[in-house]
Write a protein that holds these residues in place. Structure first.
Motif, PDB file in Angstrom:
ATOM      1  N   ALA A  77       0.821  -1.288   0.174  1.00 17.46           N
ATOM      2  CA  ALA A  77      -0.098   0.159   0.079  1.00 17.46           C
ATOM      3  C   ALA A  77       0.699   1.099  -0.124  1.00 17.46           C
ATOM      4  N   SER A  78       2.246   1.217   0.149  1.00 16.74           N
ATOM      5  CA  SER A  78       2.961   2.376   0.199  1.00 16.74           C
ATOM      6  C   SER A  78       4.209   2.169  -0.563  1.00 16.74           C
ATOM      7  N   ASP A  79       4.900   3.034  -0.941  1.00 16.88           N
ATOM      8  CA  ASP A  79       6.323   3.016  -1.520  1.00 16.88           C
ATOM      9  C   ASP A  79       7.398   2.752  -0.679  1.00 16.88           C
ATOM     10  N   GLY A  80       8.270   2.225  -1.091  1.00 14.34           N
ATOM     11  CA  GLY A  80       9.666   1.936  -0.205  1.00 14.34           C
ATOM     12  C   GLY A  80       9.929   0.467   0.150  1.00 14.34           C
ATOM     13  N   ALA A  81       8.971  -0.430  -0.153  1.00 14.08           N
ATOM     14  CA  ALA A  81       8.758  -1.813   0.392  1.00 14.08           C
ATOM     15  C   ALA A  81       9.687  -2.464  -0.861  1.00 14.08           C
ATOM     16  N   LEU A  82       9.802  -2.331  -1.961  1.00 17.01           N
ATOM     17  CA  LEU A  82      10.303  -3.107  -2.810  1.00 17.01           C
ATOM     18  C   LEU A  82      11.811  -2.754  -3.283  1.00 17.01           C
ATOM     19  N   VAL A  83      12.869  -3.791  -3.304  1.00 18.95           N
ATOM     20  CA  VAL A  83      14.140  -3.325  -3.751  1.00 18.95           C
ATOM     21  C   VAL A  83      14.416  -3.886  -5.060  1.00 18.95           C
ATOM     22  N   PHE A  84      14.903  -3.140  -6.151  1.00 14.67           N
ATOM     23  CA  PHE A  84      15.159  -3.557  -7.438  1.00 14.67           C
ATOM     24  C   PHE A  84      16.444  -3.342  -7.644  1.00 14.67           C
ATOM     25  N   SER A  85      17.202  -4.244  -8.344  1.00  6.99           N
ATOM     26  CA  SER A  85      18.556  -3.890  -8.812  1.00  6.99           C
ATOM     27  C   SER A  85      18.577  -4.520 -10.545  1.00  6.99           C
ATOM     28  N   VAL A  86      19.328  -3.605 -11.207  1.00  8.73           N
ATOM     29  CA  VAL A  86      19.592  -4.051 -12.645  1.00  8.73           C
ATOM     30  C   VAL A  86      21.073  -4.282 -12.764  1.00  8.73           C
ATOM     31  N   TYR A  87      21.207  -5.627 -13.463  1.00  7.86           N
ATOM     32  CA  TYR A  87      22.455  -6.064 -13.755  1.00  7.86           C
ATOM     33  C   TYR A  87      22.627  -6.219 -15.190  1.00  7.86           C
ATOM     34  N   ASP A  88      24.010  -6.210 -15.910  1.00  8.75           N
ATOM     35  CA  ASP A  88      23.952  -6.549 -17.168  1.00  8.75           C
ATOM     36  C   ASP A  88      24.137  -7.762 -17.396  1.00  8.75           C
ATOM     37  N   SER A  89      24.176  -8.545 -18.480  1.00  5.53           N
ATOM     38  CA  SER A  89      23.992 -10.142 -18.661  1.00  5.53           C
ATOM     39  C   SER A  89      25.137 -10.683 -17.968  1.00  5.53           C
ATOM     40  N   ASP A  90      26.252 -10.161 -17.673  1.00  3.11           N
ATOM     41  CA  ASP A  90      27.296 -10.800 -16.970  1.00  3.11           C
ATOM     42  C   ASP A  90      27.321 -10.580 -15.415  1.00  3.11           C
ATOM     43  N   ARG A  91      26.141 -10.007 -15.151  1.00  2.00           N
ATOM     44  CA  ARG A  91      25.612  -9.933 -13.655  1.00  2.00           C
ATOM     45  C   ARG A  91      26.466  -8.762 -12.994  1.00  2.00           C
ATOM     46  N   HIS A  92      26.833  -7.794 -13.800  1.00  2.00           N
ATOM     47  CA  HIS A  92      27.650  -6.528 -13.043  1.00  2.00           C
ATOM     48  C   HIS A  92      26.461  -5.781 -12.556  1.00  2.00           C
ATOM     49  N   LEU A  93      26.519  -5.298 -11.386  1.00  2.00           N
ATOM     50  CA  LEU A  93      25.349  -4.502 -11.015  1.00  2.00           C
ATOM     51  C   LEU A  93      25.664  -2.984 -11.746  1.00  2.00           C
ATOM     52  N   LEU A  94      24.483  -2.784 -12.167  1.00  2.00           N
ATOM     53  CA  LEU A  94      24.351  -1.311 -12.870  1.00  2.00           C
ATOM     54  C   LEU A  94      23.647  -0.281 -12.116  1.00  2.00           C
ATOM     55  N   PHE A  95      22.612  -0.849 -11.200  1.00  2.00           N
ATOM     56  CA  PHE A  95      21.927   0.038 -10.500  1.00  2.00           C
ATOM     57  C   PHE A  95      21.149  -0.736  -9.379  1.00  2.00           C
ATOM     58  N   THR A  96      21.001  -0.094  -8.136  1.00  2.00           N
ATOM     59  CA  THR A  96      20.146  -0.590  -6.864  1.00  2.00           C
ATOM     60  C   THR A  96      19.218   0.469  -6.373  1.00  2.00           C
ATOM     61  N   ASN A  97      18.099   0.318  -6.189  1.00  2.00           N
ATOM     62  CA  ASN A  97      17.392   1.420  -5.633  1.00  2.00           C
ATOM     63  C   ASN A  97      17.645   1.392  -4.166  1.00  2.00           C
ATOM     64  N   LYS A  98      18.233   0.312  -3.598  1.00  2.00           N
ATOM     65  CA  LYS A  98      18.497   0.291  -2.160  1.00  2.00           C
ATOM     66  C   LYS A  98      19.368   1.335  -1.899  1.00  2.00           C
ATOM     67  N   ASP A  99      20.501   1.937  -2.699  1.00  2.00           N
ATOM     68  CA  ASP A  99      21.112   3.121  -2.484  1.00  2.00           C
ATOM     69  C   ASP A  99      20.531   4.541  -2.270  1.00  2.00           C
ATOM     70  N   TYR A 100      19.342   4.164  -2.935  1.00  2.00           N
ATOM     71  CA  TYR A 100      18.397   5.608  -2.693  1.00  2.00           C
ATOM     72  C   TYR A 100      17.091   5.467  -2.016  1.00  2.00           C
ATOM     73  N   GLU A 101      17.489   4.759  -0.731  1.00  2.00           N
ATOM     74  CA  GLU A 101      15.937   4.581   0.059  1.00  2.00           C
ATOM     75  C   GLU A 101      14.694   3.909  -0.600  1.00  2.00           C
ATOM     76  N   ASN A 102      15.157   2.935  -1.439  1.00  2.00           N
ATOM     77  CA  ASN A 102      14.320   2.169  -2.102  1.00  2.00           C
ATOM     78  C   ASN A 102      12.997   2.970  -2.922  1.00  2.00           C
ATOM     79  N   THR A 103      13.713   4.037  -3.619  1.00  2.00           N
ATOM     80  CA  THR A 103      12.933   4.813  -4.547  1.00  2.00           C
ATOM     81  C   THR A 103      11.922   3.880  -5.377  1.00  2.00           C
TER      82      THR A 103
END
Length: 140
Positions: A77-103
């Motif tokens: 019912a509210s924002d900030g409860a889901l963590v999502f992370s974006v990886y390239d096909s070699d599994r290098h982390l490109l972004f995680t919203n965890k670093d931005y208070e789960n925006t």
């Protein structure tokens, strides 16, 4: 007679569960859709997963070079409860919203075409189970 009663109670329970889940899905989806608005256009897909704590949903997407994208991810019912992370096909982390208070959303611009893996999981400090919805939009 007892079997008929049990069957009727079972049918009513299943119907109630489906109605509650449909309402929950609509609520989460409607909240997430508000982040994919002008100047962004949805890619037409809805990425969904039912998650419990410690479970990770994995989605695959191709992002084309020179384009700007927005990923929106929602649960509950509210924002900030889901963590999502974006990886390239070699599994290098490109972004995680965890670093931005789960925006609940983030904008990306890719210089070249990239196949990505997007992982979504619940922030167990906020929520231990629920429906995860992710939408991707591109800038017009």
């Amino acid at each position: 007679m007892k079997k008929v009663f049990i069957i009727i109670v079972g049918i009513i329970s299943i119907t109630f569960y489906v109605a509650v889940m449909a309402q929950t899905t609509d609520e989460v989806m409607n909240r997430c859709v508000k982040y994919i608005s002008h100047p962004y256009i949805s890619d037409g897909q809805q990425y969904r997963a039912l998650l419990n704590e410690d479970e990770v949903a994995e989605f695959h997407a191709t992002f084309y070079g020179g384009s700007t994208y927005r990923i929106a991810a929602c649960t509950g019912a509210s924002d900030g409860a889901l963590v999502f992370s974006v990886y390239d096909s070699d599994r290098h982390l490109l972004f995680t919203n965890k670093d931005y208070e789960n925006t609940p959303y983030w904008d990306f611009k890719f210089k070249s075409t990239v196949d990505c893996i997007i992982e979504a999981q619940l922030d167990t400090k906020v929520k231990t189970s629920g429906l995860a919805v992710m939408l991707i939009g591109f800038k017009q």
